[in-house]
Design an enzyme around this catalytic site. Structure first.
Site, PDB file in Angstrom:
ATOM      1  N   GLU A 166       0.790  -1.225   0.000  1.00 37.72           N
ATOM      2  CA  GLU A 166       0.000   0.000   0.000  1.00 37.72           C
ATOM      3  C   GLU A 166       0.829   1.287   0.000  1.00 37.72           C
ATOM      4  O   GLU A 166       0.825   2.051   0.986  1.00 37.72           O
ATOM      5  CB  GLU A 166      -0.977   0.009   1.187  1.00 37.72           C
ATOM      6  CG  GLU A 166      -1.951  -1.163   1.155  1.00 37.72           C
ATOM      7  CD  GLU A 166      -3.105  -1.019   2.137  1.00 37.72           C
ATOM      8  OE1 GLU A 166      -3.025  -0.157   3.028  1.00 37.72           O
ATOM      9  OE2 GLU A 166      -4.086  -1.759   1.994  1.00 37.72           O
ATOM     10  N   GLU A 351      -5.796  -8.293   0.227  1.00 40.40           N
ATOM     11  CA  GLU A 351      -6.502  -7.935   1.468  1.00 40.40           C
ATOM     12  C   GLU A 351      -7.937  -7.574   1.150  1.00 40.40           C
ATOM     13  O   GLU A 351      -8.201  -6.810   0.217  1.00 40.40           O
ATOM     14  CB  GLU A 351      -5.877  -6.709   2.167  1.00 40.40           C
ATOM     15  CG  GLU A 351      -4.588  -6.987   2.867  1.00 40.40           C
ATOM     16  CD  GLU A 351      -4.015  -5.740   3.541  1.00 40.40           C
ATOM     17  OE1 GLU A 351      -4.786  -4.845   3.950  1.00 40.40           O
ATOM     18  OE2 GLU A 351      -2.782  -5.669   3.635  1.00 40.40           O
TER      19      GLU A 351
HETATM   20  C1  FCB Z   1      -4.778  -1.929   5.165  1.00 44.17           C
HETATM   21  C2  FCB Z   1      -3.454  -2.347   5.752  1.00 44.17           C
HETATM   22  C3  FCB Z   1      -3.542  -3.371   6.842  1.00 44.17           C
HETATM   23  C4  FCB Z   1      -4.758  -3.131   7.721  1.00 44.17           C
HETATM   24  C5  FCB Z   1      -5.999  -2.990   6.881  1.00 44.17           C
HETATM   25  C6  FCB Z   1      -7.267  -2.826   7.676  1.00 44.17           C
HETATM   26  O1  FCB Z   1      -4.686  -0.614   4.725  1.00 44.17           O
HETATM   27  O2  FCB Z   1      -2.623  -2.881   4.754  1.00 44.17           O
HETATM   28  O3  FCB Z   1      -2.344  -3.344   7.563  1.00 44.17           O
HETATM   29  O4  FCB Z   1      -4.536  -2.038   8.525  1.00 44.17           O
HETATM   30  O5  FCB Z   1      -5.853  -1.909   6.019  1.00 44.17           O
END
Ligand code: FCB
Length: 440
Positions: A166, A351
């Site tokens: 990210e 994610e």
């Molecule tokens: C993302 C991050 C992870 C976690 C999620 C909820 O932005 O990569 O570490 O905090 O959000």
């Protein structure tokens, strides 16, 4: 859940994700201070000034955590290696830290799980933060050296290696909005961090390729950010938000360019000679990681200077984070990535998940909202595959309730509940539902 494993291609992977600082317990094993330790120790940055010193004590309890992942029928585990654990001052190797990741790798493999490593999930050593962190170009070279050290130790056993997690959060959220470490609110620092984090990606790619690694990519976060109405100023604001958040990083990594409207906003604050780095930044990758959580409708904000925009009031159901639940946005971003940027290159949902105020009652955690959320988002990935996106896997965020950065331990994203007093793990109902669905 509305899906079953057999709805997906045979080689599709189901997994769960974590990150080092959020679960390990950074006080163990000779890890160095990170910029998150000092950010958390400064009043007002993090709820109750909580930090990752103990977290879930995964450092000692990883066998139990990996057993739970395996028992769920998962195929893969996405984790990060902490730069500050491997090199406490950012430059000198800590053998104890390397040994931890060696043990962890073996433990993942022993359980038949595929290790998906992330090199940088925000564990920047404080000693490098002192020298300007991501605003300093030298940090990218040190990141390359760390990449070499950790790859020599465990690279041969990784199913997949991501350079950066990210970059938007590392740069814009942390240097412009000030919500994450180092908590700056500075346009010049932002322009530099936005470029240097992509140069760090390029540097790591160069080092990994030199070692023959052929399973390398980057993990980018995306939000669905449509205009809240059809006024021209609103449409322009949403377009600029899309350029800053969704296009800057993927365009750099795949086409070697940055969106002009963002460059215009940065003016002469971009580091000199940045154009010369774009070939290294856009070298070919093997896969793309997509993190997706939510939608924010965007409005023009005439009362502020550049970028003069903000999120509109939410209208959909919200998670514990206050994030709108919008699964269609995942389908949209996966399809968009394949059509506009990566073609047939494999895409992983690295994610996706949601936080809820989960409680243990009679030894169990009932989390029906999460069950629906996960089911709907996995179905969105399935629809994207039907539309031609080469989606190869889905990782739930997160395996465990953990340190949710500026929100401390208050926001629970896990499919396994963690009691932060006793560190007891309790799989939630969503864990059991996911297990049943992927067994079918
Ligand atoms: C993302 C991050 C992870 C976690 C999620 C909820 O932005 O990569 O570490 O905090 O959000």
């Amino acid at each position: 859940m509305d899906f079953k494993r057999s709805d997906f291609p045979k080689d599709f992977l189901f997994g769960a994700a974590t990150a080092a600082y959020q679960i390990e317990g950074h006080k163990f094993g000779g890890a160095g201070s990170t910029h998150w330790d000092t950010f958390a120790a400064t009043p007002g940055n993090v709820i109750r000034a909580e930090d990752g010193a103990l977290a879930c004590d995964h450092y000692h309890r990883y066998p139990e955590d990996l057993d739970l992942l395996k028992d769920a029928g998962m195929d893969a585990y996405r984790f990060s290696t902490s730069w500050a654990r491997v090199m406490p001052d950012g430059r000198t190797v800590n053998p104890e830290g390397l040994d931890f990741y060696d043990r962890l790798t073996d433990a993942i493999l022993e359980r038949g799980l595929k290790p998906f490593q992330t090199l940088y999930h925000w564990e920047l050593p404080s000693a490098l933060a002192d020298k300007g962190g991501w605003t300093n170009r030298d940090t990218t070279k040190y990141f390359g050296d760390y990449t070499d050290v950790i790859t020599d130790k465990i690279g041969d056993r990784m199913a997949s290696i991501a350079t950066i997690n990210e970059p938007w959060c590392v740069s814009f959220l942390s240097h412009f909005l000030g919500h994450h470490a180092p908590g700056l609110r500075d346009l010049r620092a932002t322009a530099r961090a936005m470029h240097h984090i992509m140069l760090a990606h390029g540097e790591a790619m160069t080092r990994l390729r030199a070692k023959g690694m052929d399973n390398c990519g980057i993990v980018l976060n995306f939000e669905h950010s449509p205009p809240a109405n059809d006024e021209p100023a609103t449409i322009a604001a949403a377009n600029l938000q899309d350029a800053i958040y969704n296009r800057w990083f993927i365009e750099a990594a795949t086409k070697g360019t940055y969106p002009q409207e963002v460059l215009d906003g940065f003016g002469d604050h971009m580091p000199a000679g940045w154009q010369d780095d774009m070939t290294q930044i856009s070298q070919k990758m093997d896969w793309l990681g997509v993190n997706y959580y939510t939608r924010h409708e965007i409005v023009h904000d005439p009362d502020t200077v550049w970028p003069s925009l903000k999120a509109a009031e939410p209208t959909l159901d919200l998670t514990q984070m206050g994030w709108e639940i919008y699964p269609e946005g995942l389908q949209d971003v996966l399809t968009r990535m394949s059509q506009d940027y990566v073609g047939d290159m494999p895409i992983y949902v690295t994610e996706n998940g949601m936080a809820w105020d989960d409680r243990v009652e009679n030894g169990a955690v009932f989390d029906p909202v999460r069950m629906q959320y996960v089911s709907d988002h996995i179905m969105a990935a399935k629809h994207a595959i039907a539309e031609g996106a080469n989606v190869k896997g889905f990782f739930y965020w997160s395996l465990l309730d953990n340190y949710e950065w500026a929100f401390g331990y208050e926001k629970r994203f896990g499919m396994i509940h963690v009691d932060f007093d006793t560190l007891k793990r309790t799989p939630k109902a969503s864990y059991h539902a996911l297990k049943t669905a992927i067994a079918r």
